[in-house]
Design a protein around this motif. Structure first.
Motif, PDB file in Angstrom:
ATOM      1  N   PHE A   1       2.616  -4.205   0.300  1.00  0.00           N
ATOM      2  CA  PHE A   1       3.380  -4.056  -0.960  1.00  0.00           C
ATOM      3  C   PHE A   1       4.447  -4.669  -1.404  1.00  0.00           C
ATOM      4  CE2 PHE A   1       1.346  -0.009  -2.904  1.00  0.00           C
ATOM      5  CZ  PHE A   1       0.691   0.286  -1.918  1.00  0.00           C
ATOM      6  N   SER A   2       4.413  -5.578  -2.458  1.00  0.00           N
ATOM      7  CA  SER A   2       5.642  -6.390  -2.760  1.00  0.00           C
ATOM      8  C   SER A   2       6.330  -5.705  -3.693  1.00  0.00           C
ATOM      9  CB  SER A   2       5.132  -7.758  -3.450  1.00  0.00           C
ATOM     10  OG  SER A   2       4.335  -7.555  -4.400  1.00  0.00           O
ATOM     11  N   ILE A   3       6.181  -4.594  -4.248  1.00  0.00           N
ATOM     12  CA  ILE A   3       7.096  -4.080  -5.273  1.00  0.00           C
ATOM     13  C   ILE A   3       8.075  -3.104  -4.340  1.00  0.00           C
ATOM     14  CG2 ILE A   3       6.107  -4.234  -7.469  1.00  0.00           C
ATOM     15  CD1 ILE A   3       4.859  -1.235  -6.656  1.00  0.00           C
TER      16      ILE A   3
ATOM     17  N   LEU B   1       8.868   9.823  -7.794  1.00  0.00           N
ATOM     18  CA  LEU B   1       8.595  10.433  -6.466  1.00  0.00           C
ATOM     19  C   LEU B   1       7.107  10.902  -6.498  1.00  0.00           C
ATOM     20  CD1 LEU B   1       9.470  10.707  -3.550  1.00  0.00           C
ATOM     21  CD2 LEU B   1      10.534  12.718  -4.281  1.00  0.00           C
ATOM     22  N   ASP B   2       6.620  11.614  -7.717  1.00  0.00           N
ATOM     23  CA  ASP B   2       5.437  12.423  -7.543  1.00  0.00           C
ATOM     24  C   ASP B   2       4.367  10.760  -7.611  1.00  0.00           C
ATOM     25  OD1 ASP B   2       6.191  14.940  -9.822  1.00  0.00           O
ATOM     26  OD2 ASP B   2       6.011  14.755  -7.731  1.00  0.00           O
ATOM     27  N   GLN B   3       4.652   9.850  -8.207  1.00  0.00           N
ATOM     28  CA  GLN B   3       3.934   8.817  -8.484  1.00  0.00           C
ATOM     29  C   GLN B   3       3.526   8.316  -6.964  1.00  0.00           C
ATOM     30  OE1 GLN B   3       4.718   5.897 -11.396  1.00  0.00           O
ATOM     31  NE2 GLN B   3       2.835   6.129 -11.937  1.00  0.00           N
ATOM     32  N   LEU B   4       4.406   7.986  -6.178  1.00  0.00           N
ATOM     33  CA  LEU B   4       4.766   7.506  -4.858  1.00  0.00           C
ATOM     34  C   LEU B   4       3.816   8.444  -4.002  1.00  0.00           C
ATOM     35  CD1 LEU B   4       8.381   6.457  -4.281  1.00  0.00           C
ATOM     36  CD2 LEU B   4       6.392   4.954  -4.500  1.00  0.00           C
TER      37      LEU B   4
ATOM     38  N   LYS C   1      -3.479   8.371  -1.731  1.00  0.00           N
ATOM     39  CA  LYS C   1      -4.476   7.516  -1.995  1.00  0.00           C
ATOM     40  C   LYS C   1      -4.798   6.581  -0.526  1.00  0.00           C
ATOM     41  CE  LYS C   1      -7.185   4.207  -4.635  1.00  0.00           C
ATOM     42  NZ  LYS C   1      -7.470   3.208  -3.982  1.00  0.00           N
ATOM     43  N   LEU C   2      -3.470   6.204  -0.219  1.00  0.00           N
ATOM     44  CA  LEU C   2      -3.635   5.360   1.033  1.00  0.00           C
ATOM     45  C   LEU C   2      -4.141   5.941   2.169  1.00  0.00           C
ATOM     46  CD1 LEU C   2      -0.004   3.740   1.066  1.00  0.00           C
ATOM     47  CD2 LEU C   2      -2.408   2.615   0.571  1.00  0.00           C
ATOM     48  N   VAL C   3      -3.780   7.430   2.348  1.00  0.00           N
ATOM     49  CA  VAL C   3      -4.479   8.240   3.260  1.00  0.00           C
ATOM     50  C   VAL C   3      -5.823   8.526   3.119  1.00  0.00           C
ATOM     51  CG1 VAL C   3      -4.433  10.486   4.604  1.00  0.00           C
ATOM     52  CG2 VAL C   3      -2.313   9.614   3.930  1.00  0.00           C
ATOM     53  N   GLU C   4      -6.401   8.357   1.920  1.00  0.00           N
ATOM     54  CA  GLU C   4      -7.985   8.693   1.750  1.00  0.00           C
ATOM     55  C   GLU C   4      -8.580   7.363   2.035  1.00  0.00           C
ATOM     56  OE1 GLU C   4      -7.411  11.755  -1.901  1.00  0.00           O
ATOM     57  OE2 GLU C   4      -8.396   9.791  -2.352  1.00  0.00           O
ATOM     58  N   ASP C   5      -7.932   6.135   1.991  1.00  0.00           N
ATOM     59  CA  ASP C   5      -8.636   5.130   2.041  1.00  0.00           C
ATOM     60  C   ASP C   5      -8.417   4.786   3.557  1.00  0.00           C
ATOM     61  OD1 ASP C   5      -7.676   3.424  -1.190  1.00  0.00           O
ATOM     62  OD2 ASP C   5      -9.504   4.628  -0.687  1.00  0.00           O
TER      63      ASP C   5
ATOM     64  N   ALA D   1       0.993  -4.948  -6.225  1.00  0.00           N
ATOM     65  CA  ALA D   1       2.372  -5.096  -7.051  1.00  0.00           C
ATOM     66  C   ALA D   1       2.127  -4.074  -8.192  1.00  0.00           C
ATOM     67  CB  ALA D   1       2.640  -6.448  -7.812  1.00  0.00           C
ATOM     68  N   SER D   2       1.543  -2.985  -7.787  1.00  0.00           N
ATOM     69  CA  SER D   2       1.271  -1.722  -8.686  1.00  0.00           C
ATOM     70  C   SER D   2       1.480  -0.490  -8.213  1.00  0.00           C
ATOM     71  CB  SER D   2       0.338  -1.650  -9.745  1.00  0.00           C
ATOM     72  OG  SER D   2      -0.974  -1.590  -9.214  1.00  0.00           O
ATOM     73  N   LEU D   3       1.674   0.581  -8.597  1.00  0.00           N
ATOM     74  CA  LEU D   3       1.826   2.054  -7.929  1.00  0.00           C
ATOM     75  C   LEU D   3       0.284   2.738  -8.046  1.00  0.00           C
ATOM     76  CD1 LEU D   3       5.073   3.411  -8.663  1.00  0.00           C
ATOM     77  CD2 LEU D   3       4.100   2.598  -6.316  1.00  0.00           C
ATOM     78  N   SER D   4      -0.626   2.114  -8.894  1.00  0.00           N
ATOM     79  CA  SER D   4      -1.867   2.948  -9.077  1.00  0.00           C
ATOM     80  C   SER D   4      -2.923   1.821  -9.143  1.00  0.00           C
ATOM     81  CB  SER D   4      -1.869   3.640 -10.180  1.00  0.00           C
ATOM     82  OG  SER D   4      -1.405   2.737 -11.246  1.00  0.00           O
ATOM     83  N   SER D   5      -4.103   2.184  -9.311  1.00  0.00           N
ATOM     84  CA  SER D   5      -5.579   1.226  -9.260  1.00  0.00           C
ATOM     85  C   SER D   5      -5.375   0.191  -8.264  1.00  0.00           C
ATOM     86  CB  SER D   5      -5.370   0.684 -10.843  1.00  0.00           C
ATOM     87  OG  SER D   5      -4.491  -0.179 -11.172  1.00  0.00           O
TER      88      SER D   5
END
Lengths: 676, 572
Positions: free
Chosen positions: B246-248, B275-278, B284-288, B336-340
């Motif tokens: 992650f760069s952000i 924090l919810d977004q994080l 998602k990372l755990v699922e992947d 560089a983004s928190l989603s998708s």
């Protein structure tokens, strides 16, 4: 530009003169008085002295950087470093007066010092009393064995011995494939700088230095030794006394702390893995009498007196503990969180609702703490005073300003994982079986500076706190420094598993070695490739043989001065002339003896130099004085490097234009400055 | 309202610049540079006079980047040298010193300046064409089958920096490490679009130089207390590792708020939302099945705790410098983004280990390929360590240049004296056609050539700082060092055993003359033996590309300075 070398060396010399009285076991304190702020500190350690001096010159800053770096790594030997910088600066200046070219001075001195350090390894005393040379009872994995040596007295300077200078387990190969490029290379001929040229050893694994130790998650017990040979309490006693160098009472405290810590882990087993210096703490009580000085397990600290009620209530019960790696305030955010400046909060309704973020935060925090049934909180930073008060009413104790290593210690033994925010609390964050007590002395609470002293313990906690107290608050800092110096000396000795004989033994051997080098230059010179001047095409390669003698003599002079000041400070001799005479006699004895190392070992292993706190030599006890090995060698090397660096520096370039104007305006330039 | 000040008009010098002022402005700079030149040179301390760190160095890259000069002519010189150093990182002091000598000597001549400039250009072209020719006697072809010539080259670079305080063995050891790190960066397979890997220097202060090493992969520093907080209780993953980069900033703050003010209703808790977004990202990372998270900036402690519970190792505060090597090594693309997050941006590693050195702890990332390696560099104190770091970077650059252009020049002053001897010979036998082309007389040509050669010889003499003398032999044109006050006679009786670059030993019948004195022009011969390296491995080599460019930069800058007439200054 040739004069510059003198100037820099002159500055070093004048700075280093101030520590003559710090050398040896009888140190005289010095006051450092600041004329602008009218503050003063009392010290007898070299680095505190330098810390408080105003060093405006570039050379002074380099000096400071060297001393602080050494202090940070080793915490001992700084005075030796300080002194040798001065001694060798004057030695180098003498060489310059003789007209010896600078590059030759640098090259010959470095090589001579390396040769000395290699030679004195014979005088190491190894702490293990049993020889364990075979590794057959090691595991079948390809762990290279740590090679132990026989007891120090019978050891000769053999090549075997030289290879085991560091007791690290070398790398354990795993299944990862090394890239093709590394696999291709064959073993490399590497000659360590400490080892004489005749002994080289093959390095099998090229891309890991012998000092880079890999820890693998699958081999948790990689540091287990095949034998549990130990250092018993008597040897520890002798070691501690020998390393005290005049700080005997403080060293006794350190010894007690070490024994206590090791007793927690294993019975009667004391080796380098059990003494963990990061689990040693001090608590200073300035102004109280020395009777309060004790060593105890657990974490002793100072808290506001309001907590006394809560502590009385919690006394004796096993407590649930929470560790907070942050602050218990509303404002606190973790490091790296940046609050943007251009945000504005808009309230929907105007009116009497007083929105106080802090109040709501306090309420929520309090709720969380109560719900989790926590009795004790250790916080790395500060705590909000309102929350503190509320918690005390409910008999929940909050201790602030707890250092990271203490949080780590409690985390390991209670199983609590430190959190940064209270919202992170879950079952893993709360630990059990912590205990808190008030510290008392003769049935009264110890109070200092409007705070009371409490002690927090936990099951299997290997943290030891030493309470240091002194009636004169001015000496408090000095006593704390002394404690840490002694602790680190013991730590280095146990970690390296060897020490040197002290009281000038090593320096004497070095001087005699250097004298031999001087007398026998041409024969040993041409044989050794490493002693040739590094720039082979220069005319100095030829002339090096002729200039070597005076340079080496000057190097020896620095060590000479060290011993003579040390002997005077030890109280053995009244004047420098007497000590010089003694040194000359010793050198004569060494030359006449067939084996200098045996002679020195005999003399210095039973040195009657045990002087107690008030300066009277106690002749009934004959115990050797010891020095640490690596801190001493590093102190010498760093001192010489600094001196030679300053010698080779011939100009300062000042880049600030503000200073430029200052110089133009001042009239005392005298051609000292040239403008770019 | 911002303050408006009238702009001051530019100021021009009243008359054409006079020679003395140009000379003066360069003389101090020249003095500083001259004393730093070579392995026996002296060290300078650079600081800003009001406290702050002191830079102790003798390297051109450090010196020129920290100088602040006020005189315009000196500024010109410093700028052109900085440009050279930024491309080549070597021979900076050579270029600066040669330029100053040329300016000094050319000003002494009573010849029209444009003639001087023309003739010096033609002499430069002669030098460059000689150096580029195949039968040049002062260059050696680098055979990449053997490590010896490369080691000699690296050793020459490393041992020419006295502030590193290295002994001979330490210099040898560091040279082998530099070569090893360089070889690591060369890709295994050839093909189109070959990119050299990277070697990242990891400096560790306080240990001896002999404890340096080269390890494959990257080392990221992690203090002791971070280990227990970031590594899950199941330990470090040891098989195929999936990695997200992650760069952000994942610290939960609103970083990009732009300009102007943002109005937020008080019922909206921005931190909670972030924090919810994080935490959604974490899920998602755990699922992947990602097992390693790397972040350039800070990771929120709650996210770290969540990841640790799900056996994902999180390392933050990577810093911008390590982003590219990680990306190159693992194939991960910085997110560089928190989603998708697309699946293709994850990378892979072969292993993770813990490495300790003294009191410093690192997490070791072991790659599947071998494009990135870490050079663990140790030295006793900060000053020497920084100097050693710069030296290693310079040596790496020199190796890259040599890879492109596989020649080395003889060092130790021999190339300069050889070129000087050659130019003297050629200018003494100059064809009249050449003279008419340049539109000058034979005498003028001789004078300018003489100045050029004197400058080159002065440079070679500059390697000597301890009072010795230098002489040139009258057969091959190499330079020899002699003791001070010795008899510098025709028969080279008092010189050292070998010439400056080490290729020639002192033989019977060698005739020489003091460097800087007049001698009969002769055509310098090459060495009769073709194979040099099997004999010994202690030669001194210089980087070919860097030195040629330095020569050009020096002559061009000198010509530019000669051509200056007026200075127009903007005082704003």
């Amino acid at each position: 530009m040739a004069i510059r070398g003198h100037k820099g060396l002159q500055q070093l010399l004048s700075m280093a003169k101030s520590v003559n009285s710090f050398l040896g076991p009888m140190k005289s304190y010095k006051f450092v008085f600041d004329q602008t702020t009218h503050e003063s500190i009392l010290t007898c350690s070299a680095f505190r002295l330098l810390e408080n001096l105003d060093l405006t010159s570039a050379v002074g800053q380099l000096f400071n950087e060297t001393i602080q770096a050494h202090q940070k790594s080793y915490k001992t030997g700084t005075t030796t470093l300080f002194f040798m910088v001065g001694a060798w600066s004057s030695a180098v200046q003498e060489c310059l007066h003789l007209g010896i070219p600078v590059s030759l001075i640098v090259s010959v001195m470095l090589e001579a010092l390396n040769s000395c350090i290699g030679h004195v390894e014979c005088l190491q005393v190894f702490l293990r009393s049993q020889a364990t040379s075979d590794c057959t009872n090691m595991k079948a994995h390809s762990i290279d064995c740590m090679r132990f040596s026989a007891s120090g007295d019978q050891v000769k300077c053999s090549s075997e011995q030289k290879n085991i200078s560091l007791p690290h387990v070398s790398n354990v190969r795993t299944t990862f494939e090394c890239p093709a490029a590394f696999r291709k290379e064959m073993s490399l001929q590497y000659t360590g700088t400490n080892v004489p040229k005749t002994q080289t050893y093959q390095r099998k694994r090229l891309f890991h230095s012998r000092h880079l130790a890999e820890e693998l998650s699958s081999f948790r017990d990689v540091s287990e030794k095949p034998q549990t040979s130990t250092l018993n309490n008597e040897t520890l006693d002798g070691l501690a006394k020998g390393l005290a160098h005049g700080y005997q009472p403080v060293m006794d405290l350190v010894k007690k702390a070490v024994i206590l810590q090791c007793a927690e882990i294993k019975e009667n087993l004391l080796d380098k893995s059990s003494f963990n210096i990061s689990r040693l703490e001090t608590c200073s009580l300035p102004g109280l009498s020395e009777e309060h000085t004790t060593v105890s397990t657990g974490y002793t600290t100072l808290v506001p007196p309001e907590s006394a009620v809560a502590i009385a209530h919690l006394n004796g019960q096993p407590l649930r503990i929470l560790l907070v790696d942050g602050e218990l305030t509303e404002r606190h955010r973790h490091l790296g969180f940046n609050n943007p400046d251009n945000i504005r909060m808009v309230f929907e309704y105007a009116g009497n609702e007083k929105h106080n973020l802090e109040d709501s935060w306090i309420g929520r925090a309090y709720e969380k703490i109560i719900q989790a049934n926590i009795n004790l909180i250790l916080v790395r930073g500060d705590v909000c005073p309102v929350l503190l008060k509320q918690c005390i009413h409910r008999n929940i104790l909050i201790v602030t300003q707890v250092k990271q290593n203490i949080l780590q210690a409690f985390s390991e033994c209670t199983g609590a994982e430190p959190v940064t925010y209270l919202t992170q609390m879950n079952t893993c964050s709360v630990g059990n079986e912590a205990f808190v007590t008030l510290c008392t002395k003769a049935n009264s609470i110890i109070e200092v500076g409007q705070k009371i002293v409490i002690s927090i313990k936990a099951k299997k906690l290997n943290l030891i706190t030493t309470i240091l107290s002194s009636r004169t608050p001015a000496t408090m800092q000095a006593i704390e420094d002394q404690f840490w110096t002694c602790a680190y000396r013991l730590h280095h000795a146990l970690h390296e598993e060897k020490v040197f004989y002290g009281a000038g033994a090593i320096e004497l051997l070095c001087i005699s070695h250097l004298q031999k080098l001087v007398q026998d230059p041409l024969k040993s010179y041409k044989a050794n490739d490493s002693t040739q001047f590094h720039c082979l095409s220069s005319w100095m390669t030829e002339s090096a043989a002729y200039y070597r003698a005076p340079i080496i003599r000057c190097l020896a002079k620095g060590l000479y001065k060290y011993i003579s000041v040390l002997l005077c400070n030890m109280g053995k001799f009244l004047s420098e002339l007497d000590s010089v005479t003694f040194i000359e006699n010793e050198l004569q004895n060494i030359i006449q003896n067939s084996s200098p190392t045996d002679y020195i070992r005999d003399e210095y292993s039973k040195k009657v130099l045990f002087i107690d706190g008030i300066g009277i030599p106690v002749t009934s006890q004959s115990l050797p004085v010891y020095d640490n090995v690596i801190p001493k060698q590093e102190a010498w090397r760093r001192a010489l490097h600094l001196v030679l660096m300053v010698l080779q520096t011939d100009a300062e370039v000042i880049t600030n234009s503000a200073v430029h104007n200052q110089i133009l305006l001042s009239e005392s330039s005298n051609g000292e400055y040239l403008f770019l | 309202m911002s303050r408006v000040e009238a702009k001051k008009p530019s100021v021009c010098t009243t008359g054409p610049m006079n020679i003395q002022s140009v000379r003066d402005s360069l003389s101090v700079l020249h003095g500083v540079i001259m004393s730093c030149y070579g392995p026996l040179g002296r060290i300078k301390q650079v600081h800003n006079g009001t406290g702050g760190c002191v830079l102790t160095t003798s390297q051109s890259s450090a010196l020129f980047n920290s100088f602040s000069v006020s005189k315009p002519v000196a500024k010109l010189l410093v700028a052109s040298i900085r440009n050279h150093i930024s491309c080549f990182s070597d021979s900076g002091l050579f270029a600066a010193s040669l330029c100053c000598y040329l300016v000094d000597h050319f000003f002494n001549l009573n010849i029209a300046r444009h003639t001087v400039i023309k003739v010096s250009r033609s002499l430069l072209n002669m030098c460059i064409s000689y150096l580029s020719a195949d039968d040049c006697a002062c260059k050696v072809k680098v055979d990449f089958n053997s490590s010896k010539p490369l080691l000699c080259l690296i050793r020459s670079v490393v041992s020419s920096k006295p502030a590193c305080m290295l002994t001979t063995q330490e210099a040898d050891y560091i040279s082998t490490l530099i070569l090893k790190a360089f070889i690591c960066t060369i890709p295994d397979k050839s093909g189109p679009n070959i990119v050299l890997g990277k070697s990242v220097i990891v400096p560790i202060e306080g240990h001896s130089v002999s404890e340096s090493s080269v390890v494959p992969g990257l080392l990221i520093e992690m203090p002791e207390f971070c280990w227990s907080r970031s590594v899950p209780s199941s330990g470090l993953p040891f098989a195929e590792i999936k990695l997200a980069l992650f760069s952000i900033s994942l610290s939960g703050d609103l970083c990009d708020t732009g300009e102007g003010t943002l109005n937020i209703l008080n019922s909206v808790d921005t931190e909670n939302v972030m924090l919810d977004q994080l935490l959604i990202l974490g899920k998602k990372l755990v699922e992947d099945r990602v097992n390693f998270l790397l972040c350039q900036k800070v990771v929120h402690p709650s996210l770290k705790q969540y990841l640790k519970e799900h056996s994902v190792v999180a390392v933050d505060r990577l810093g911008a410098a390590l982003m590219e090597p990680v990306s190159q090594m693992t194939g991960a693309q910085p997110i560089a983004s928190l989603s998708s997050i697309p699946d293709t941006c994850y990378g892979s590693l072969q292993g993770l280990h813990k490495m300790s050195m003294g009191s410093k702890h690192y997490i070791h990332l072991i790659p599947t390929g071998n494009s990135v390696c870490s050079f663990v560099l140790c030295n006793r104190n900060e000053t020497s360590l920084k100097e050693l770091m710069r030296t290693c970077e310079a040596a790496e650059r020199v190796l890259q240049l040599t890879l492109k252009n596989p020649w080395v020049l003889l060092g130790g002053g021999c190339t300069e004296t050889h070129l000087a001897a050659l130019l003297r010979y050629k200018s003494a036998n100059m064809h009249s056609s050449g003279l008419t082309e340049l539109n000058c007389t034979a005498a003028e040509y001789q004078l300018v050539a003489d100045c050029f050669c004197i400058s080159l010889e002065a440079l070679a003499r500059n390697l000597e700082h301890d009072g010795g003398e230098m002489s040139i032999d009258l057969q091959m044109g190499h330079c020899w060092s002699a003791a001070p006050d010795g008899a510098v006679d025709f028969h080279c009786s008092d010189t050292g055993q070998q010439c400056g670059c080490g290729t020639h030993r002192k033989l019977e019948g060698l005739k020489c003359s003091a460097l800087g004195s007049r001698y009969e022009p002769f055509c310098p011969q090459g060495s009769t033996e073709k194979q040099l390296y099997p004999k010994s491995d202690k030669f001194v080599f210089d980087c070919f590309a860097a030195k040629c460019n330095a020569l050009q930069v020096a002559v061009n800058t000198a010509s530019l300075i000669l051509d200056l007439s007026y200075v127009i200054e903007d005082p704003n």
